[in-house]
Design an enzyme around this catalytic site. Structure first.
Site, PDB file in Angstrom:
ATOM      1  N   GLY A  50      -9.650  -2.295   4.197  1.00 41.02           N
ATOM      2  CA  GLY A  50     -10.050  -3.685   4.411  1.00 41.02           C
ATOM      3  C   GLY A  50      -8.936  -4.583   3.911  1.00 41.02           C
ATOM      4  O   GLY A  50      -7.754  -4.228   3.989  1.00 41.02           O
ATOM      5  N   TYR A  51      -9.297  -5.727   3.376  1.00 43.26           N
ATOM      6  CA  TYR A  51      -8.284  -6.669   2.886  1.00 43.26           C
ATOM      7  C   TYR A  51      -7.852  -6.257   1.480  1.00 43.26           C
ATOM      8  O   TYR A  51      -8.650  -6.245   0.551  1.00 43.26           O
ATOM      9  CB  TYR A  51      -8.826  -8.098   2.929  1.00 43.26           C
ATOM     10  CG  TYR A  51      -8.798  -8.648   4.347  1.00 43.26           C
ATOM     11  CD1 TYR A  51      -7.770  -9.482   4.758  1.00 43.26           C
ATOM     12  CD2 TYR A  51      -9.769  -8.293   5.277  1.00 43.26           C
ATOM     13  CE1 TYR A  51      -7.712  -9.967   6.067  1.00 43.26           C
ATOM     14  CE2 TYR A  51      -9.736  -8.770   6.584  1.00 43.26           C
ATOM     15  CZ  TYR A  51      -8.697  -9.608   6.966  1.00 43.26           C
ATOM     16  OH  TYR A  51      -8.648 -10.081   8.255  1.00 43.26           O
TER      17      TYR A  51
ATOM     18  N   THR B 136       2.601  -7.754  10.664  1.00 44.71           N
ATOM     19  CA  THR B 136       1.720  -8.679  11.395  1.00 44.71           C
ATOM     20  C   THR B 136       2.573  -9.779  12.018  1.00 44.71           C
ATOM     21  O   THR B 136       3.617 -10.164  11.473  1.00 44.71           O
ATOM     22  CB  THR B 136       0.694  -9.362  10.462  1.00 44.71           C
ATOM     23  OG1 THR B 136       1.398  -9.970   9.370  1.00 44.71           O
ATOM     24  CG2 THR B 136      -0.322  -8.391   9.925  1.00 44.71           C
TER      25      THR B 136
ATOM     26  N   TYR C 150      -2.122  -6.916  16.617  1.00 46.08           N
ATOM     27  CA  TYR C 150      -2.312  -6.014  15.468  1.00 46.08           C
ATOM     28  C   TYR C 150      -3.565  -5.144  15.652  1.00 46.08           C
ATOM     29  O   TYR C 150      -3.540  -3.925  15.436  1.00 46.08           O
ATOM     30  CB  TYR C 150      -2.414  -6.873  14.214  1.00 46.08           C
ATOM     31  CG  TYR C 150      -2.519  -6.142  12.906  1.00 46.08           C
ATOM     32  CD1 TYR C 150      -1.380  -5.746  12.212  1.00 46.08           C
ATOM     33  CD2 TYR C 150      -3.765  -5.883  12.321  1.00 46.08           C
ATOM     34  CE1 TYR C 150      -1.469  -5.109  10.982  1.00 46.08           C
ATOM     35  CE2 TYR C 150      -3.868  -5.242  11.096  1.00 46.08           C
ATOM     36  CZ  TYR C 150      -2.721  -4.863  10.426  1.00 46.08           C
ATOM     37  OH  TYR C 150      -2.821  -4.226   9.206  1.00 46.08           O
TER      38      TYR C 150
ATOM     39  N   GLN D 225      -5.332 -11.811  15.863  1.00 44.48           N
ATOM     40  CA  GLN D 225      -4.647 -10.519  15.735  1.00 44.48           C
ATOM     41  C   GLN D 225      -4.853  -9.615  16.958  1.00 44.48           C
ATOM     42  O   GLN D 225      -5.050  -8.411  16.809  1.00 44.48           O
ATOM     43  CB  GLN D 225      -5.132  -9.782  14.487  1.00 44.48           C
ATOM     44  CG  GLN D 225      -4.627 -10.384  13.177  1.00 44.48           C
ATOM     45  CD  GLN D 225      -4.677  -9.382  12.045  1.00 44.48           C
ATOM     46  OE1 GLN D 225      -5.722  -8.786  11.794  1.00 44.48           O
ATOM     47  NE2 GLN D 225      -3.564  -9.179  11.371  1.00 44.48           N
TER      48      GLN D 225
ATOM     49  N   ASP E 222       0.686 -12.776  13.402  1.00 41.84           N
ATOM     50  CA  ASP E 222      -0.597 -13.364  13.779  1.00 41.84           C
ATOM     51  C   ASP E 222      -0.429 -14.672  14.559  1.00 41.84           C
ATOM     52  O   ASP E 222       0.390 -15.527  14.209  1.00 41.84           O
ATOM     53  CB  ASP E 222      -1.434 -13.654  12.531  1.00 41.84           C
ATOM     54  CG  ASP E 222      -1.863 -12.393  11.774  1.00 41.84           C
ATOM     55  OD1 ASP E 222      -1.602 -11.291  12.276  1.00 41.84           O
ATOM     56  OD2 ASP E 222      -2.470 -12.524  10.694  1.00 41.84           O
TER      57      ASP E 222
ATOM     58  N   ILE F 172       0.842  -1.202   0.000  1.00 41.82           N
ATOM     59  CA  ILE F 172       0.000   0.000   0.000  1.00 41.82           C
ATOM     60  C   ILE F 172       0.876   1.251   0.000  1.00 41.82           C
ATOM     61  O   ILE F 172       0.589   2.228  -0.682  1.00 41.82           O
ATOM     62  CB  ILE F 172      -0.945  -0.009   1.232  1.00 41.82           C
ATOM     63  CG1 ILE F 172      -1.991  -1.130   1.103  1.00 41.82           C
ATOM     64  CG2 ILE F 172      -1.647   1.340   1.391  1.00 41.82           C
ATOM     65  CD1 ILE F 172      -2.891  -1.285   2.325  1.00 41.82           C
TER      66      ILE F 172
ATOM     67  N   GLN G 157      -9.950  -9.096  15.145  1.00 44.65           N
ATOM     68  CA  GLN G 157      -9.760 -10.227  14.224  1.00 44.65           C
ATOM     69  C   GLN G 157      -9.173 -11.408  14.972  1.00 44.65           C
ATOM     70  O   GLN G 157      -8.193 -11.256  15.713  1.00 44.65           O
ATOM     71  CB  GLN G 157      -8.822  -9.813  13.072  1.00 44.65           C
ATOM     72  CG  GLN G 157      -8.386 -10.945  12.153  1.00 44.65           C
ATOM     73  CD  GLN G 157      -9.553 -11.631  11.466  1.00 44.65           C
ATOM     74  OE1 GLN G 157     -10.497 -10.988  11.021  1.00 44.65           O
ATOM     75  NE2 GLN G 157      -9.519 -12.957  11.412  1.00 44.65           N
TER      76      GLN G 157
HETATM   77  N1  CAA Z   1     -12.816 -17.567  13.711  1.00 43.89           N
HETATM   78  C1  CAA Z   1     -13.033 -18.621  14.527  1.00 43.89           C
HETATM   79  N2  CAA Z   1     -12.190 -19.662  14.625  1.00 43.89           N
HETATM   80  C2  CAA Z   1     -11.070 -19.619  13.861  1.00 43.89           C
HETATM   81  C3  CAA Z   1     -10.787 -18.542  12.997  1.00 43.89           C
HETATM   82  C4  CAA Z   1     -11.720 -17.501  12.946  1.00 43.89           C
HETATM   83  N3  CAA Z   1     -11.542 -16.438  12.135  1.00 43.89           N
HETATM   84  N4  CAA Z   1      -9.619 -18.781  12.397  1.00 43.89           N
HETATM   85  C5  CAA Z   1      -9.168 -19.970  12.877  1.00 43.89           C
HETATM   86  N5  CAA Z   1     -10.061 -20.484  13.723  1.00 43.89           N
HETATM   87  C6  CAA Z   1      -9.999 -21.746  14.438  1.00 43.89           C
HETATM   88  C7  CAA Z   1      -9.747 -22.907  13.487  1.00 43.89           C
HETATM   89  O1  CAA Z   1     -10.955 -23.361  12.939  1.00 43.89           O
HETATM   90  C8  CAA Z   1      -9.124 -23.928  14.399  1.00 43.89           C
HETATM   91  O2  CAA Z   1     -10.100 -24.562  15.186  1.00 43.89           O
HETATM   92  P1  CAA Z   1      -9.962 -26.093  15.617  1.00 43.89           P
HETATM   93  O3  CAA Z   1      -8.707 -26.151  16.445  1.00 43.89           O
HETATM   94  O4  CAA Z   1     -11.219 -26.371  16.395  1.00 43.89           O
HETATM   95  O5  CAA Z   1      -9.877 -26.860  14.338  1.00 43.89           O
HETATM   96  C9  CAA Z   1      -8.301 -23.038  15.274  1.00 43.89           C
HETATM   97  O6  CAA Z   1      -8.861 -21.734  15.277  1.00 43.89           O
HETATM   98  C10 CAA Z   1      -6.898 -22.910  14.697  1.00 43.89           C
HETATM   99  O7  CAA Z   1      -6.171 -22.864  15.763  1.00 43.89           O
HETATM  100  P2  CAA Z   1      -4.640 -23.131  15.634  1.00 43.89           P
HETATM  101  O8  CAA Z   1      -4.140 -23.210  17.015  1.00 43.89           O
HETATM  102  O9  CAA Z   1      -4.338 -24.253  14.697  1.00 43.89           O
HETATM  103  O10 CAA Z   1      -4.224 -21.766  14.949  1.00 43.89           O
HETATM  104  P3  CAA Z   1      -2.902 -21.452  14.196  1.00 43.89           P
HETATM  105  O11 CAA Z   1      -1.778 -21.449  15.130  1.00 43.89           O
HETATM  106  O12 CAA Z   1      -2.811 -22.278  12.972  1.00 43.89           O
HETATM  107  O13 CAA Z   1      -3.181 -19.919  13.790  1.00 43.89           O
HETATM  108  C11 CAA Z   1      -4.223 -18.091  12.643  1.00 43.89           C
HETATM  109  C12 CAA Z   1      -4.318 -19.544  13.136  1.00 43.89           C
HETATM  110  C13 CAA Z   1      -2.800 -17.528  12.727  1.00 43.89           C
HETATM  111  C14 CAA Z   1      -5.110 -17.189  13.438  1.00 43.89           C
HETATM  112  C15 CAA Z   1      -4.638 -18.178  11.179  1.00 43.89           C
HETATM  113  O14 CAA Z   1      -5.958 -18.660  11.136  1.00 43.89           O
HETATM  114  C16 CAA Z   1      -4.588 -16.861  10.456  1.00 43.89           C
HETATM  115  O15 CAA Z   1      -3.544 -16.435   9.980  1.00 43.89           O
HETATM  116  N6  CAA Z   1      -5.725 -16.179  10.327  1.00 43.89           N
HETATM  117  C17 CAA Z   1      -5.815 -14.955   9.589  1.00 43.89           C
HETATM  118  C18 CAA Z   1      -5.775 -13.806  10.514  1.00 43.89           C
HETATM  119  C19 CAA Z   1      -5.954 -12.585   9.679  1.00 43.89           C
HETATM  120  O16 CAA Z   1      -7.044 -12.312   9.174  1.00 43.89           O
HETATM  121  N7  CAA Z   1      -4.901 -11.811   9.520  1.00 43.89           N
HETATM  122  C20 CAA Z   1      -4.982 -10.656   8.714  1.00 43.89           C
HETATM  123  C21 CAA Z   1      -3.702 -10.478   7.987  1.00 43.89           C
HETATM  124  S1  CAA Z   1      -3.817  -9.210   6.769  1.00 43.89           S
HETATM  125  C22 CAA Z   1      -3.825  -7.805   7.647  1.00 43.89           C
HETATM  126  O17 CAA Z   1      -3.645  -7.758   8.822  1.00 43.89           O
HETATM  127  C23 CAA Z   1      -4.071  -6.551   6.849  1.00 43.89           C
HETATM  128  C24 CAA Z   1      -5.255  -5.859   7.344  1.00 43.89           C
HETATM  129  O18 CAA Z   1      -5.112  -4.829   7.985  1.00 43.89           O
HETATM  130  C25 CAA Z   1      -6.587  -6.346   6.991  1.00 43.89           C
END
Ligand code: CAA
Length: 240
Positions: A178-179, A86, A147, A144, A88, A14, A141
């Site tokens: 947003g994303y 990030t 973040y 996050q 995360d 960005i 989020q």
């Molecule tokens: N809501 C609810 N549950 C969620 C979820 C969500 N959004 N995301 C993951 N889960 C759950 C999974 O289903 C899983 O559940 P189970 O254990 O019951 O199967 C569990 O959480 C995963 O847990 P883990 O311990 O395995 O998680 P992980 O160590 O693999 O980490 C994470 C997961 C890092 C959060 C990964 O899901 C991730 O990267 N998520 C994206 C987060 C995100 O949106 N980041 C934005 C980046 S871009 C940005 O930041 C720019 C901006 O400004 C928009």
């Protein structure tokens, strides 16, 4: 002489789109970067925009870097605090290092970037500060906590700076993208990313240029009355 704009994290994602948009609009632009010398050099070669390397998480490095930019290009009138990272992880797995890195760069980095140039803006009775926050500062989020805390903090920063700067013709506004199709979003696991796109009524990720356009609007000389605001650009994914 054209106004000088500084964009932190301004050679990629960005930030790069913002740097280019402002240059095209006639501003003299300086872009900072944290580590990737090769990409920064390629960016300068492509755009003619000067790049400066420092860690926004360090006050001393920021103050020295900002002084160098002012020496080379003139007083900084416009700050776009865009640099962000990030780290995360779900909260139960988040380490204190992941917390601190994100706070230092995304939140303290804004203080470190604006504070050294603030007195000059007050003296010259002109300043435009734009902080790139995030939709996730508005809605939170999963994964996050660190973040989202910084991006919500950005909104408090601009609302306070706006009140302090207003009588000096300094504005401070936030943009909540947003994303957006950047490396940061591409680093999200594909399955998660697909699910996120499914939540965006526009049906796609945003483009960096769509954020850059908002910045151009906010930093204009005739934008004095737009102060302390939060501009959302998220494809209708979330409303405050
Ligand atoms: N809501 C609810 N549950 C969620 C979820 C969500 N959004 N995301 C993951 N889960 C759950 C999974 O289903 C899983 O559940 P189970 O254990 O019951 O199967 C569990 O959480 C995963 O847990 P883990 O311990 O395995 O998680 P992980 O160590 O693999 O980490 C994470 C997961 C890092 C959060 C990964 O899901 C991730 O990267 N998520 C994206 C987060 C995100 O949106 N980041 C934005 C980046 S871009 C940005 O930041 C720019 C901006 O400004 C928009």
């Amino acid at each position: 002489m054209s106004r000088v704009a500084l964009v932190t994290g301004g050679s990629r994602g960005i930030g790069a789109a913002i740097s280019k948009e402002l240059k095209e609009a006639g501003y003299t632009v300086a872009a900072t970067y944290a580590g990737n010398d090769e990409k920064a050099a390629a960016f300068t070669a492509e755009t003619g925009i000067k790049t400066y390397k420092w860690n926004v998480g360090s006050y001393d490095d920021s103050a020295a870097g900002l002084a160098k930019v002012e020496e080379e290009l003139g007083p900084i009138d416009i700050i776009v605090a865009n640099a962000g990272i990030t780290r995360d992880a779900p909260f139960h797995k988040m380490t204190k290092e992941q917390w601190k890195e994100v706070i230092d760069t995304n939140l303290t980095g804004v203080f470190n970037t604006v504070h050294p140039v603030w007195p000059g803006m007050r003296e010259r009775k002109f300043g435009r500060v734009v902080v790139i926050s995030s939709i996730n500062g508005q809605k939170g989020q999963f994964g996050q906590v660190n973040y989202a805390a910084t991006k919500a903090g950005d909104l408090g920063i601009v609302k306070s700076l706006a009140q302090e700067g207003a009588r000096f013709n300094i504005t401070a506004n936030a943009i909540c993208p947003g994303y957006i199709a950047t490396e940061m979003v591409m680093a999200v696991p594909e399955k998660v990313r697909e699910a996120i796109i499914g939540q965006i009524p526009t049906g796609r990720l945003g483009e960096p240029e769509e954020i850059a356009r908002c910045v151009k609007f906010l930093v204009a000389d005739d934008a004095q009355f737009v102060n302390g605001s939060t501009v959302s650009a998220n494809g209708a994914q979330f409303f405050v």
